[in-house]
Design an enzyme around this catalytic site. Structure first.
Site, PDB file in Angstrom:
ATOM      1  N   GLY A   1      -4.805   5.029   2.374  1.00  0.00           N
ATOM      2  CA  GLY A   1      -4.946   3.976   3.380  1.00  0.00           C
ATOM      3  C   GLY A   1      -4.357   4.386   4.726  1.00  0.00           C
ATOM      4  O   GLY A   1      -3.721   5.437   4.855  1.00  0.00           O
TER       5      GLY A   1
ATOM      6  N   LYS B   1     -11.913   0.814 -14.149  1.00  0.00           N
ATOM      7  CA  LYS B   1     -12.135  -0.535 -13.614  1.00  0.00           C
ATOM      8  C   LYS B   1     -12.515  -1.501 -14.743  1.00  0.00           C
ATOM      9  O   LYS B   1     -12.058  -2.652 -14.777  1.00  0.00           O
ATOM     10  CB  LYS B   1     -13.229  -0.504 -12.540  1.00  0.00           C
ATOM     11  CG  LYS B   1     -12.831   0.249 -11.275  1.00  0.00           C
ATOM     12  CD  LYS B   1     -11.873  -0.570 -10.431  1.00  0.00           C
ATOM     13  CE  LYS B   1     -11.511   0.087  -9.127  1.00  0.00           C
ATOM     14  NZ  LYS B   1     -10.753  -0.760  -8.211  1.00  0.00           N
TER      15      LYS B   1
ATOM     16  N   ASN C   1      -3.128   5.923 -12.295  1.00  0.00           N
ATOM     17  CA  ASN C   1      -2.936   5.098 -11.102  1.00  0.00           C
ATOM     18  C   ASN C   1      -3.626   3.741 -11.245  1.00  0.00           C
ATOM     19  O   ASN C   1      -2.983   2.693 -11.107  1.00  0.00           O
ATOM     20  CB  ASN C   1      -3.490   5.827  -9.873  1.00  0.00           C
ATOM     21  CG  ASN C   1      -3.204   5.067  -8.585  1.00  0.00           C
ATOM     22  OD1 ASN C   1      -2.102   4.550  -8.388  1.00  0.00           O
ATOM     23  ND2 ASN C   1      -4.191   4.978  -7.716  1.00  0.00           N
TER      24      ASN C   1
ATOM     25  N   ASP D   1       4.482   1.838  -4.063  1.00  0.00           N
ATOM     26  CA  ASP D   1       3.471   2.096  -5.080  1.00  0.00           C
ATOM     27  C   ASP D   1       3.456   0.956  -6.102  1.00  0.00           C
ATOM     28  O   ASP D   1       4.513   0.491  -6.543  1.00  0.00           O
ATOM     29  CB  ASP D   1       3.819   3.421  -5.779  1.00  0.00           C
ATOM     30  CG  ASP D   1       2.638   3.970  -6.543  1.00  0.00           C
ATOM     31  OD1 ASP D   1       2.087   4.998  -6.109  1.00  0.00           O
ATOM     32  OD2 ASP D   1       2.257   3.354  -7.566  1.00  0.00           O
TER      33      ASP D   1
ATOM     34  N   TYR E   1     -13.846   6.733 -13.361  1.00  0.00           N
ATOM     35  CA  TYR E   1     -13.584   5.711 -12.337  1.00  0.00           C
ATOM     36  C   TYR E   1     -14.071   4.343 -12.818  1.00  0.00           C
ATOM     37  O   TYR E   1     -13.317   3.364 -12.865  1.00  0.00           O
ATOM     38  CB  TYR E   1     -14.271   6.104 -11.017  1.00  0.00           C
ATOM     39  CG  TYR E   1     -14.312   4.970 -10.027  1.00  0.00           C
ATOM     40  CD1 TYR E   1     -13.148   4.471  -9.474  1.00  0.00           C
ATOM     41  CD2 TYR E   1     -15.534   4.377  -9.678  1.00  0.00           C
ATOM     42  CE1 TYR E   1     -13.185   3.398  -8.575  1.00  0.00           C
ATOM     43  CE2 TYR E   1     -15.572   3.312  -8.789  1.00  0.00           C
ATOM     44  CZ  TYR E   1     -14.398   2.835  -8.253  1.00  0.00           C
ATOM     45  OH  TYR E   1     -14.439   1.767  -7.386  1.00  0.00           O
TER      46      TYR E   1
ATOM     47  N   GLY F   1     -24.623  12.644 -12.450  1.00  0.00           N
ATOM     48  CA  GLY F   1     -24.178  11.282 -12.764  1.00  0.00           C
ATOM     49  C   GLY F   1     -24.764  10.181 -11.902  1.00  0.00           C
ATOM     50  O   GLY F   1     -24.366   9.027 -12.039  1.00  0.00           O
TER      51      GLY F   1
ATOM     52  N   ASP G   1       0.870  -1.177   0.000  1.00  0.00           N
ATOM     53  CA  ASP G   1       0.000   0.000   0.000  1.00  0.00           C
ATOM     54  C   ASP G   1       0.907   1.228   0.000  1.00  0.00           C
ATOM     55  O   ASP G   1       1.929   1.227   0.705  1.00  0.00           O
ATOM     56  CB  ASP G   1      -0.878  -0.015   1.259  1.00  0.00           C
ATOM     57  CG  ASP G   1      -2.128   0.834   1.107  1.00  0.00           C
ATOM     58  OD1 ASP G   1      -3.235   0.280   1.223  1.00  0.00           O
ATOM     59  OD2 ASP G   1      -2.004   2.061   0.880  1.00  0.00           O
TER      60      ASP G   1
END
Ligand code: UDP
Length: 328
Positions: free
Chosen positions: A37, A145, A92, A51, A141, A284, A32
């Protein structure tokens, strides 16, 4: 399977995964970068801070531990921020997973459970939503995914890395045995916001729109206990270990509750008045999102065990005993 690598294991859902794996006797290694976190949430596992995009760092971790399987939670997850800064999310989320898959390929690790999202569907074509329904994310986002789910599919074909992509609906609740819970800064999720209002940390809850085509006009969501989510990940990992086919699975209770029903249940559970006012819609937001969890039940043998009152009461135990989250 003995040693499991949990990426993003210091985050909200990841830390609950770690707690379950530790309870079941697995050796757990967490990677992490601690950007969102909390190290305090990692209990009973080894933590390596770094990372995912740093391939050398991952190589070191895979060399140090005999990793049998990976569960990847590490990602940015704020929908609104993803709309204003999509490159941050692609940079990321997608690059981090690509780096993880590269390390897995190089070190011969063949099983990954991936934290996906109901946002992969976008505006649903019907309710409840099934895994075969159209996936057209309405924000970056969800798009990142879904892009990772695509990458997983091709890595399965090319390298034989088996995956389960778990599409979460609305995760909530806490593990009151271990003393971990939700601590986001800023907080954007409904249940923690409602409980912060119950604690007096906010003067009210804003209801984002009451003119949706739903029974009371407020948005309906499928809330799932974070401990039930963790159980599904373990079942998915065991399923892959037994030779199960790769695939995507919805994780939800299969029942929808409106924003007003959440606030009312929280008033009942906490005994606090919780002031609420209607505000404009949030951009949204689909009006209704309810999971069909049939596939996860049939293929993984998963059955969510905790309903809405338990979700809110466990979250309340966490928030009332940790009003400042994990603290500094
Ligand atoms: N919501 C709300 N007020 C808030 C936060 C959320 O009315 O302060 C609504 C939001 O519009 C959505 C539902 O609560 O309909 C759940 O939102 P959340 O951000 O928790 O999860 P999402 O469904 O966006 O993943």
């Amino acid at each position: 399977m003995k040693t499991i690598l949990v990426a993003g294991g210091a985050g909200y859902i990841g830390s609950h995964m770690v707690a379950l794996l530790v309870e079941k006797g697995y050796d757990v290694v967490v990677v992490d970068n601690l950007c969102t976190g909390h190290w305090q949430a990692v209990k009973g596992a080894k933590l390596r801070v770094g990372d995912l995009r740093d391939g050398n760092f991952l190589d070191q971790v895979f060399s140090e531990f005999p990793i049998d399987g990976v569960i990847n939670f590490a990602a940015y997850s704020l929908v609104g921020e993803s709309v204003t800064n999509p490159l941050k999310y692609y940079g990321n989320n997608v690059a981090g997973s690509q780096s993880m898959l590269t390390a897995m390929k190089n070190h011969g690790v063949k099983k990954i459970v991936f934290s996906s999202t109901a946002a992969a569907y976008g505006e649903p074509e019907k309710q409840p939503i099934e895994e075969t329904d159209r996936t057209e994310p309405t924000n970056p986002y969800g798009a990142t995914k879904l892009a990772i789910e695509g990458m997983l599919k091709w890595c399965d074909r090319a390298y034989g890395i088996k995956y389960a992509a778990l599409r979460y609906f609305n995760a909530a609740g806490a593990n009151t045995d271990v003393g971990i819970g939700e601590d986001h800064n800023p907080e954007s999720h409904l249940i923690p916001i409602v409980l912060q209002a119950a604690l007096g940390k906010r003067d009210h809850v804003g209801i984002f729109g009451d003119d949706y085509p739903t029974p009371d006009g407020t948005c309906v969501r499928d809330y799932i206990h974070v401990r039930d989510l963790a159980s599904a990940h373990l079942l998915a990992l065991e399923y892959l270990d037994k030779g199960g086919e790769s695939g995507s699975f919805n994780l939800g209770n299969g029942t929808g509750y409106s924003v007003k029903e959440i606030i009312d249940t929280a008033r009942k559970v906490t005994g606090k008045p919780i002031p609420a006012t209607v505000e404009p819609r949030r951009a949204g937001d689909p009006s209704v999102l309810i999971a069909s969890n049939k596939k996860a039940q049939e293929v993984l043998g998963w059955k969510p065990e905790r309903g809405l009152e338990q979700i809110i009461s466990d979250a309340w135990t966490w928030h009332s005993s940790h009003p400042d989250g994990y603290g500094k």
